[in-house]
Each structure stands twice: as structure tokens, then as C-alpha cells.
Design a protein around this motif. Structure first.
Motif, PDB file in Angstrom:
ATOM      1  N   UNK A 100       3.851   8.638  -3.032  1.00 42.28           N
ATOM      2  CA  UNK A 100       3.803   7.181  -3.081  1.00 42.28           C
ATOM      3  C   UNK A 100       2.461   6.694  -3.619  1.00 42.28           C
ATOM      4  N   UNK A 101       1.356   7.308  -3.164  1.00 43.54           N
ATOM      5  CA  UNK A 101       0.033   6.895  -3.617  1.00 43.54           C
ATOM      6  C   UNK A 101      -0.161   7.205  -5.104  1.00 43.54           C
ATOM      7  N   UNK A 102       0.400   8.332  -5.556  1.00 47.68           N
ATOM      8  CA  UNK A 102       0.317   8.640  -6.991  1.00 47.68           C
ATOM      9  C   UNK A 102       1.052   7.583  -7.806  1.00 47.68           C
ATOM     10  N   UNK A 103       2.221   7.128  -7.310  1.00 44.08           N
ATOM     11  CA  UNK A 103       2.957   6.072  -8.012  1.00 44.08           C
ATOM     12  C   UNK A 103       2.120   4.797  -8.101  1.00 44.08           C
ATOM     13  N   UNK A 104       1.379   4.493  -7.047  1.00 48.03           N
ATOM     14  CA  UNK A 104       0.476   3.337  -7.094  1.00 48.03           C
ATOM     15  C   UNK A 104      -0.559   3.504  -8.189  1.00 48.03           C
ATOM     16  N   UNK A 105      -1.230   4.639  -8.205  1.00 50.55           N
ATOM     17  CA  UNK A 105      -2.310   4.860  -9.179  1.00 50.55           C
ATOM     18  C   UNK A 105      -1.765   4.871 -10.607  1.00 50.55           C
ATOM     19  N   UNK A 106      -0.592   5.439 -10.775  1.00 52.48           N
ATOM     20  CA  UNK A 106       0.016   5.476 -12.110  1.00 52.48           C
ATOM     21  C   UNK A 106       0.257   4.066 -12.636  1.00 52.48           C
ATOM     22  N   UNK A 107       0.603   3.127 -11.735  1.00 52.16           N
ATOM     23  CA  UNK A 107       0.885   1.755 -12.147  1.00 52.16           C
ATOM     24  C   UNK A 107      -0.326   0.839 -12.019  1.00 52.16           C
ATOM     25  N   UNK A 108      -1.491   1.412 -11.674  1.00 52.72           N
ATOM     26  CA  UNK A 108      -2.701   0.605 -11.564  1.00 52.72           C
ATOM     27  C   UNK A 108      -2.671  -0.353 -10.393  1.00 52.72           C
ATOM     28  N   UNK A 109      -2.126   0.086  -9.253  1.00 54.54           N
ATOM     29  CA  UNK A 109      -1.979  -0.774  -8.088  1.00 54.54           C
ATOM     30  C   UNK A 109      -2.670  -0.174  -6.872  1.00 54.54           C
ATOM     31  N   UNK A 110      -2.863  -1.001  -5.857  1.00 52.79           N
ATOM     32  CA  UNK A 110      -3.395  -0.565  -4.568  1.00 52.79           C
ATOM     33  C   UNK A 110      -2.676  -1.336  -3.476  1.00 52.79           C
ATOM     34  N   UNK A 111      -2.625  -0.769  -2.279  1.00 45.75           N
ATOM     35  CA  UNK A 111      -1.853  -1.348  -1.180  1.00 45.75           C
ATOM     36  C   UNK A 111      -2.764  -1.857  -0.067  1.00 45.75           C
ATOM     37  N   UNK A 112      -2.409  -3.022   0.461  1.00 46.06           N
ATOM     38  CA  UNK A 112      -3.104  -3.549   1.634  1.00 46.06           C
ATOM     39  C   UNK A 112      -2.545  -2.946   2.926  1.00 46.06           C
ATOM     40  N   UNK A 113      -1.275  -2.478   2.884  1.00 43.80           N
ATOM     41  CA  UNK A 113      -0.655  -1.989   4.106  1.00 43.80           C
ATOM     42  C   UNK A 113       0.281  -0.835   3.845  1.00 43.80           C
ATOM     43  N   UNK A 114       0.574  -0.097   4.907  1.00 44.62           N
ATOM     44  CA  UNK A 114       1.494   1.035   4.825  1.00 44.62           C
ATOM     45  C   UNK A 114       2.279   1.122   6.128  1.00 44.62           C
ATOM     46  N   UNK A 115       3.494   1.621   6.038  1.00 43.15           N
ATOM     47  CA  UNK A 115       4.291   1.820   7.247  1.00 43.15           C
ATOM     48  C   UNK A 115       5.018   3.154   7.153  1.00 43.15           C
ATOM     49  N   UNK A 116       5.322   3.689   8.318  1.00 37.51           N
ATOM     50  CA  UNK A 116       6.040   4.957   8.424  1.00 37.51           C
ATOM     51  C   UNK A 116       7.222   4.769   9.358  1.00 37.51           C
ATOM     52  N   UNK A 117       8.374   5.235   8.916  1.00 35.24           N
ATOM     53  CA  UNK A 117       9.571   5.194   9.751  1.00 35.24           C
ATOM     54  C   UNK A 117      10.032   6.624  10.007  1.00 35.24           C
ATOM     55  N   UNK A 118      10.189   6.990  11.280  1.00 34.24           N
ATOM     56  CA  UNK A 118      10.718   8.286  11.683  1.00 34.24           C
ATOM     57  C   UNK A 118      12.013   8.057  12.440  1.00 34.24           C
ATOM     58  N   UNK A 119      13.055   8.770  12.094  1.00 41.55           N
ATOM     59  CA  UNK A 119      14.331   8.558  12.769  1.00 41.55           C
ATOM     60  C   UNK A 119      15.040   9.879  13.004  1.00 41.55           C
ATOM     61  N   UNK A 120      15.880   9.870  14.030  1.00 37.87           N
ATOM     62  CA  UNK A 120      16.754  11.008  14.293  1.00 37.87           C
ATOM     63  C   UNK A 120      18.050  10.795  13.520  1.00 37.87           C
ATOM     64  N   UNK A 121      18.970  11.718  13.622  1.00 39.71           N
ATOM     65  CA  UNK A 121      20.247  11.634  12.905  1.00 39.71           C
ATOM     66  C   UNK A 121      21.115  10.562  13.552  1.00 39.71           C
ATOM     67  N   UNK A 122      21.462   9.528  12.777  1.00 39.58           N
ATOM     68  CA  UNK A 122      22.254   8.431  13.327  1.00 39.58           C
ATOM     69  C   UNK A 122      23.675   8.863  13.681  1.00 39.58           C
TER      70      UNK A 122
END
Length: 427
Positions: free
Chosen positions: A277-299
Motif C-alpha cells: 500500500x505504501x509503495x502505491x502511495x509513493x508511486x502516485x506521489x501521495x502521502x497519508x494522514x491516516x491508516x487503519x487495519x481490519x482483522x476478521x475471522x471467517x464469516x
């Protein structure tokens, strides 16, 4: 000036990419499976004729696959993404007013091009794509995106149309005929949940919806309903989103190869997804103010649970190490080893151009440290670009390989990996 949209949609795209390097599969039933070889995500026409639906669980259709000689592939997203970029490059050469809607679909705005015969020109584009990239496509031309979608769908199913349907240069009676043949569930934006509600109101086809009072459509579907009625009557409500637009978010996610309660496995997965994800940001010349992580079990298993973690940064960043360490720190605090985690998603949001740097009110942001991080990451990306992806990587990515999806049937990455290039032997 009246709008003229063309929708270019690749036919059975994932299967077509596999056949590009395996011409022996032409005429044979082929299925591409999702992560962990779970469900059918792309089917050839021959596989569809056998009654294999989209999303068919592989284990339920195993006997049919073996009996009918269905050729199966694990999804090879690196290959499909590269072929998609080649198609986009060709289309943007036709007009820069191009919107990449998905990996296998693009809208083109033809309004500013001098084209006398849209059908003939579209067939030329189809021939170029087949010759220069090797992928068959269908093309729908119409004054709105919704009508272009319907035209494309019809062109894909009706062999007499030669893969192209122009709804610009036809009579009102002919247009009404096409709309009458389009079931309500085939309209862009109407899914399996909404279709029964509309059918209960006596709206069974696109033609029925086009004749619906916009106020009634609004009562049934909100503003989206009013827009659909307008679009079906040739009044555009959805403008083109040009190729190269600044993206609002970047998300990378994956189902694990096996459910896990080990934190080192989750940490490796989160580190790898954050790196992408961070490489995609750098490739497009962008930076992020925030990040989130979602962890889930098998629904699909008892005790389903989903945990969400978020972090904010003092200054916008595309630093893989910083983002990854903050997300892992947050995940560690709420990690439950008794849970069997099945999937992780990393989302980077509130994006700005990477040259934007504004110190925070309390002076916690360090401009010199930010510049040093950019230099370090530029060196990392340059080395990986020259010597191959993941030549340099963060150690946390290698803590475990257990999260990697199962891809027992993956074809070679013919166009992106030197070691997997096709080999020709000549006598």
C-alpha cells in the motif's frame, strides 16, 4: 456538446489472460479461482455453458470439473494487472479522456473526437486490442454511462453484433426494443437485493424503469433512482472520472492461506500489505494522514468477529516502516490468540500530494526526518525497480509465510518475472 460514452469491457478477462499464453485452451472450459482456490471468479463461455455460476465453490463442483475436463487456474493477479495496464495504455492513446472503472473495464469520452461511424471505429479498436494485447473485448456506445453498460452487455451476448452496439445512431423504437430485453437486475447499480423490490412494483425491465416517474423512482431508490431514470432516457448524471485522477484511499487486503491465532503470522501479513500500500502511495506521489487495519475471522464459521484499528500521523507519510509499526502496535494491544484470524485489510486514507508538508501545532513533526525518510524510501524503490520486487524488504515481512494464500494452480507470471518468462525452443 452531447456526451458520448464508450464502455470497453474485456470478455472473461482472467480466463482471456490465461489463454493468451495457452492457446491450446481455446474452445475448452476454463475457470479461474479466487484466493485459496475457493470460488470461481472468471469462467470461459464453455464453462458457463456447463452451468458453473460465478462464485461457484470449487469443492462443490469438483466432480463436474473432473468429469467435464474443466481446466482450473489459481488467480494470477500480477499477470492480470500487467495486461490491464497494457490495455489502458492503448486506450489512453485513443483519447486521454479515459476512466479506468475496474481492472477489465474502461469508459472513454468520445464527445470531442470526430468520428463518423462509431460502430466501425469501435470494431477497429477491438481489432487493435486483439492484435496488440491479445484480449477480446466488447464495446457499448451511448449518451450515458448506464446505457453504455447495457449496450456493452448486449454486445457481449449477441454474436450478430460483432462485439459492438451503438445506441447513439438508432431510432427511439430500436432503443426501446433493447431496453425491453434488458431485465431490471442487469442495470448498473441494481443488485439482487433491489431487483425484487422493483419487480414487486411492476418494474421488470430497463424500459419499465425508463418510463417510471422520477419522483416514484426516488421514493424506491433515493437519488440513485432518479438518476437511473434520467440516464436511461439519455440524460447523463455520471461524469467521466479521468484517468490519473488523485485517488482518495489505497487499500490492500488478503485472505490468509490458513486461519491463524499466531501474532507473528498476522504481523507478517500486515507488514507485507502495508509495504504494498505504501509503495502505491509513493508511486502516485501521495502521502497519508491516516491508516487503519481490519482483522476478521471467517464469516462462514461460528463466532465471527471483526476488529478495527486506526492510527493518525503528525504529518502525512508514505513511510512503510512508520505506518507498519504503528498498525502492528495497535493490533498487538487488541490481539486475541483464541481467535482464528482469516483476513486482514490495510487502508491508507486522507491522502495528499507527498510534497505537502505542514508542521503540526505542537512542533512534533520533524521536516528533516521526513526528508531523510523520503530519501531512504526512494533508494529502496530504486533498488527494487532495478533488481526486482522485494529485493529489499522489511524483516517483519518474513516472520512467517503461513498467511500466504494457497495458489496451487497458478500459472507463471509471464510478463513481470524474469524467471517465469515463456521459453521457446527452436531446432
Amino acid at each position: 456538446m452531447s456526451t458520448i460514452f464508450a464502455l470497453i469491457d474485456c470478455n472473461n478477462f482472467f480466463v482471456s489472460c490465461e489463454r493468451l499464453f495457452r492457446p491450446d485452451l481455446e474452445g475448452r472450459p476454463v475457470v479461474v479461482l479466487s484466493s485459496n482456490d475457493g470460488c470461481a471468479v472468471s469462467r470461459s463461455a464453455e464453462a458457463k455453458a456447463l452451468g458453473i455460476p460465478m462464485g461457484a465453490p470449487a469443492f462443490k463442483y469438483r466432480q463436474l470439473f473432473e468429469r467435464e475436463g474443466v481446466v482450473r487456474f489459481s488467480a494470477n493477479f500480477e499477470l492480470y494487472g500487467d495486461i490491464s495496464r497494457r490495455i489502458t495504455h492503448l486506450l489512453t492513446g485513443i483519447t486521454p479522456r479515459t476512466e479506468v472503472y475496474s481492472v477489465d473495464e474502461s469508459f472513454l469520452d468520445l464527445s470531442q473526437l470526430e468520428i463518423a461511424d462509431y460502430t466501425a471505429r469501435s470494431k477497429e479498436v477491438r481489432s487493435r486490442l486483439l492484435k496488440e494485447v491479445g484480449i477480446p473485448v466488447s464495446i457499448g456506445i451511448a449518451p450515458t454511462k448506464t446505457l453504455a453498460k447495457l449496450a456493452n452487455s448486449r454486445a457481449k451476448r449477441d454474436d450478430t453484433l460483432g462485439g459492438v452496439l451503438d445506441l447513439i445512431n438508432i431510432t427511439d423504437e430500436a432503443l426501446a426494443g433493447y431496453l425491453q430485453k434488458a431485465p431490471i437486475k442487469s442495470i448498473w447499480g441494481i443488485g439482487w437485493r433491489l431487483a425484487p423490490k422493483l419487480q414487486a412494483e411492476g418494474i421488470h425491465t430497463a424500459h419499465d424503469l425508463s418510463l417510471t416517474d422520477p419522483r416514484r423512482a426516488g421514493q424506491l431508490m433515493g437519488v440513485h433512482g432518479r438518476q437511473l431514470v434520467a440516464e436511461l432516457n439519455g440524460q447523463p448524471c455520471h461524469a467521466l472520472e479521468p484517468y490519473g485522477r488523485v485517488r482518495q484511499t489505497v487499500m490492500k487486503g488478503r485472505m490468509f492461506g490458513e486461519d491463524t491465532g499466531r501474532f507473528d503470522v498476522v504481523e507478517a501479513a500486515v507488514s507485507s500489505m502495508t509495504a504494498r500500500a505504501a509503495f502505491a502511495l509513493r508511486r502516485d506521489g501521495l502521502a497519508a494522514h491516516g491508516a487503519s487495519l481490519s482483522l476478521s475471522t471467517d464469516r462462514h464459521k461460528p463466532g465471527y468477529r471483526r476488529q478495527q484499528y486506526g492510527v493518525r500521523f503528525n504529518a502525512p507519510t508514505a513511510d512503510t516502516g512508520l505506518i507498519s509499526s504503528e498498525l502492528i502496535k495497535a493490533a498487538r494491544a487488541g490481539f486475541n490468540p483464541a481467535a482464528r484470524y482469516h483476513r486482514a485489510n490495510v487502508l491508507l486514507y486522507d491522502l495528499v500530494p507527498d510534497h505537502t508538508f505542514q508542521a503540526d501545532l505542537w512542533g512534533d513533526s520533524d521536516p528533516s526526518a521526513s526528508r531523510a525518510a523520503q530519501d531512504r524510501l526512494q533508494a529502496l524503490d530504486s533498488i527494487n525497480d532495478r533488481y526486482g520486487k522485494r529485493t529489499l524488504r522489511y524483516a517483519a515481512e518474513d516472520l512467517s509465510q503461513a498467511w500466504h494464500p494457497r495458489q496451487r494452480l497458478r500459472s507463471p507470471r509471464y510478463t513481470t518475472e524474469w524467471d517465469e518468462l515463456p521459453v521457446l525452443y527452436a531446432n
